[in-house]
Design a protein around this motif. Structure first.
Motif, mmCIF file in Angstrom:
data_model
loop_
_atom_site.group_PDB
_atom_site.id
_atom_site.type_symbol
_atom_site.label_atom_id
_atom_site.label_comp_id
_atom_site.label_asym_id
_atom_site.label_seq_id
_atom_site.Cartn_x
_atom_site.Cartn_y
_atom_site.Cartn_z
ATOM 1 N N ARG A 1 7.127 -31.337 -6.407
ATOM 2 C CA ARG A 1 7.355 -31.542 -7.831
ATOM 3 C C ARG A 1 6.746 -30.345 -8.544
ATOM 4 N N GLY A 2 7.309 -30.021 -9.699
ATOM 5 C CA GLY A 2 6.852 -28.844 -10.424
ATOM 6 C C GLY A 2 6.221 -29.211 -11.757
ATOM 7 N N TRP A 3 5.295 -28.379 -12.202
ATOM 8 C CA TRP A 3 4.621 -28.570 -13.490
ATOM 9 C C TRP A 3 5.307 -27.710 -14.529
ATOM 10 N N ARG A 4 5.712 -28.379 -15.599
ATOM 11 C CA ARG A 4 6.265 -27.656 -16.739
ATOM 12 C C ARG A 4 5.181 -27.592 -17.806
ATOM 13 N N ALA A 5 5.539 -27.345 -19.016
ATOM 14 C CA ALA A 5 4.563 -27.165 -20.093
ATOM 15 C C ALA A 5 3.615 -28.350 -20.252
ATOM 16 N N ALA A 6 4.099 -29.571 -20.108
ATOM 17 C CA ALA A 6 3.235 -30.718 -20.393
ATOM 18 C C ALA A 6 3.335 -31.853 -19.387
ATOM 19 N N CYS A 7 4.167 -31.719 -18.357
ATOM 20 C CA CYS A 7 4.309 -32.844 -17.427
ATOM 21 C C CYS A 7 4.899 -32.389 -16.097
ATOM 22 N N TRP A 8 4.790 -33.277 -15.102
ATOM 23 C CA TRP A 8 5.359 -33.041 -13.785
ATOM 24 C C TRP A 8 6.831 -33.448 -13.772
ATOM 25 N N THR A 9 7.614 -32.779 -12.952
ATOM 26 C CA THR A 9 8.999 -33.194 -12.725
ATOM 27 C C THR A 9 8.982 -34.352 -11.725
ATOM 28 N N GLU A 10 10.158 -34.891 -11.414
ATOM 29 C CA GLU A 10 10.245 -35.910 -10.371
ATOM 30 C C GLU A 10 10.124 -35.215 -9.013
ATOM 31 N N TRP A 11 9.828 -35.996 -7.973
ATOM 32 C CA TRP A 11 9.730 -35.452 -6.622
ATOM 33 C C TRP A 11 11.127 -35.093 -6.143
ATOM 34 N N ARG A 12 11.252 -33.951 -5.453
ATOM 35 C CA ARG A 12 12.542 -33.503 -4.927
ATOM 36 C C ARG A 12 12.373 -33.042 -3.484
ATOM 37 N N ALA A 13 13.402 -33.287 -2.670
ATOM 38 C CA ALA A 13 13.372 -32.836 -1.273
ATOM 39 C C ALA A 13 13.372 -31.314 -1.252
ATOM 40 N N ALA A 14 12.431 -30.734 -0.514
ATOM 41 C CA ALA A 14 12.283 -29.275 -0.506
ATOM 42 C C ALA A 14 12.752 -28.639 0.791
ATOM 43 N N THR A 15 13.129 -29.450 1.784
ATOM 44 C CA THR A 15 13.551 -28.892 3.062
ATOM 45 C C THR A 15 14.809 -28.058 2.904
ATOM 46 N N VAL A 16 15.726 -28.499 2.050
ATOM 47 C CA VAL A 16 16.951 -27.742 1.785
ATOM 48 C C VAL A 16 16.813 -26.874 0.539
ATOM 49 N N GLY A 17 15.724 -26.992 -0.149
ATOM 50 C CA GLY A 17 15.472 -26.223 -1.368
ATOM 51 C C GLY A 17 15.550 -27.102 -2.594
ATOM 52 N N THR B 1 5.496 -23.741 -13.210
ATOM 53 C CA THR B 1 4.374 -22.818 -13.009
ATOM 54 C C THR B 1 3.415 -23.264 -11.913
ATOM 55 N N ARG B 2 3.446 -24.542 -11.555
ATOM 56 C CA ARG B 2 2.629 -25.082 -10.470
ATOM 57 C C ARG B 2 3.490 -26.015 -9.646
ATOM 58 N N VAL B 3 3.155 -26.172 -8.372
ATOM 59 C CA VAL B 3 3.866 -27.114 -7.516
ATOM 60 C C VAL B 3 2.860 -27.953 -6.746
ATOM 61 N N GLN B 4 3.285 -29.165 -6.427
ATOM 62 C CA GLN B 4 2.496 -30.059 -5.586
ATOM 63 C C GLN B 4 3.430 -30.534 -4.484
ATOM 64 N N THR B 5 2.921 -30.628 -3.274
ATOM 65 C CA THR B 5 3.729 -30.986 -2.116
ATOM 66 C C THR B 5 3.240 -32.294 -1.521
ATOM 67 N N ARG B 6 4.191 -33.084 -1.026
ATOM 68 C CA ARG B 6 3.837 -34.234 -0.215
ATOM 69 C C ARG B 6 4.739 -34.220 1.008
ATOM 70 N N VAL B 7 4.163 -34.584 2.134
ATOM 71 C CA VAL B 7 4.902 -34.646 3.385
ATOM 72 C C VAL B 7 4.995 -36.117 3.769
ATOM 73 N N VAL B 8 6.226 -36.587 3.936
ATOM 74 C CA VAL B 8 6.477 -37.999 4.226
ATOM 75 C C VAL B 8 6.918 -38.116 5.677
ATOM 76 N N LEU B 9 6.190 -38.912 6.459
ATOM 77 C CA LEU B 9 6.515 -39.165 7.865
ATOM 78 C C LEU B 9 7.023 -40.597 7.992
ATOM 79 N N THR B 10 8.120 -40.780 8.705
ATOM 80 C CA THR B 10 8.621 -42.131 8.970
ATOM 81 C C THR B 10 8.858 -42.285 10.462
ATOM 82 N N ALA B 11 8.713 -43.512 10.936
ATOM 83 C CA ALA B 11 8.944 -43.824 12.346
ATOM 84 C C ALA B 11 9.289 -45.300 12.463
#
Length: 149
Positions: A35-51, A59-69
């Motif tokens: 998810r990315g930080w804009r002027a005043a808030c975070w965007t929604e989470w987006r899959a980054a494996t494909v871009g 201007t800022r990014v936060q990452t989460r890695v989701v594992l399923t089994a």
């Protein structure tokens, strides 16, 4: 799930891609989301494996890695996650739009009564687009509570 601390980018970006190095057994999955930080808030989470493409620079990014089994199955082992951010991506008509979950108040279709006793009635003589919510069953001398829109 692994949630990383936000990282400030060297320059604003509109696309973030993730490369994951992991051992993934059958039935398990690994997904990097950003998810990315804009002027005043975070965007929604987006899959980054494909871009992950953002419609405006972040201007800022936060990452989460989701594992399923599957239940009782082996989980993936993640060795490395590398992010690449750039400002070359342009939003196109092929970019999926946002999705929203909408919650609404239930109205009893039989008599148009809301869950809290308010009733939806149409006030046709004044305006066909105007509706009034009135509380039913009140015997006090107070005027009925109304809401018009």
């Amino acid at each position: 799930m692994l949630l990383t601390a936000p990282r400030t980018l060297a320059r604003p970006a509109t696309r973030v891609r993730a490369e994951i190095s992991a051992a993934v057994p059958a039935g398990a999955t690994v997904e990097a989301q950003v998810r990315g930080w804009r002027a005043a808030c975070w965007t929604e989470w987006r899959a980054a494996t494909v871009g992950a493409v953002f419609d405006r620079p972040v201007t800022r990014v936060q990452t989460r890695v989701v594992l399923t089994a599957p239940d009782g199955g082996a989980t993936a082992t993640v060795r490395d996650v590398r992010l690449t951010a750039d400002a070359n991506a342009a939003v196109s008509a092929a970019t999926p739009g946002r999705t929203y979950r909408v919650y609404a108040t239930r109205i009893d279709l039989a008599d148009g009564t809301f869950w809290d006793g308010l009733r939806l009635t149409t006030n046709a003589p004044r305006s066909p687009r105007r509706a009034t919510r009135q509380r039913q069953g009140r015997s006090s001398g107070r005027a009925a509570r109304t809401m018009s829109w």
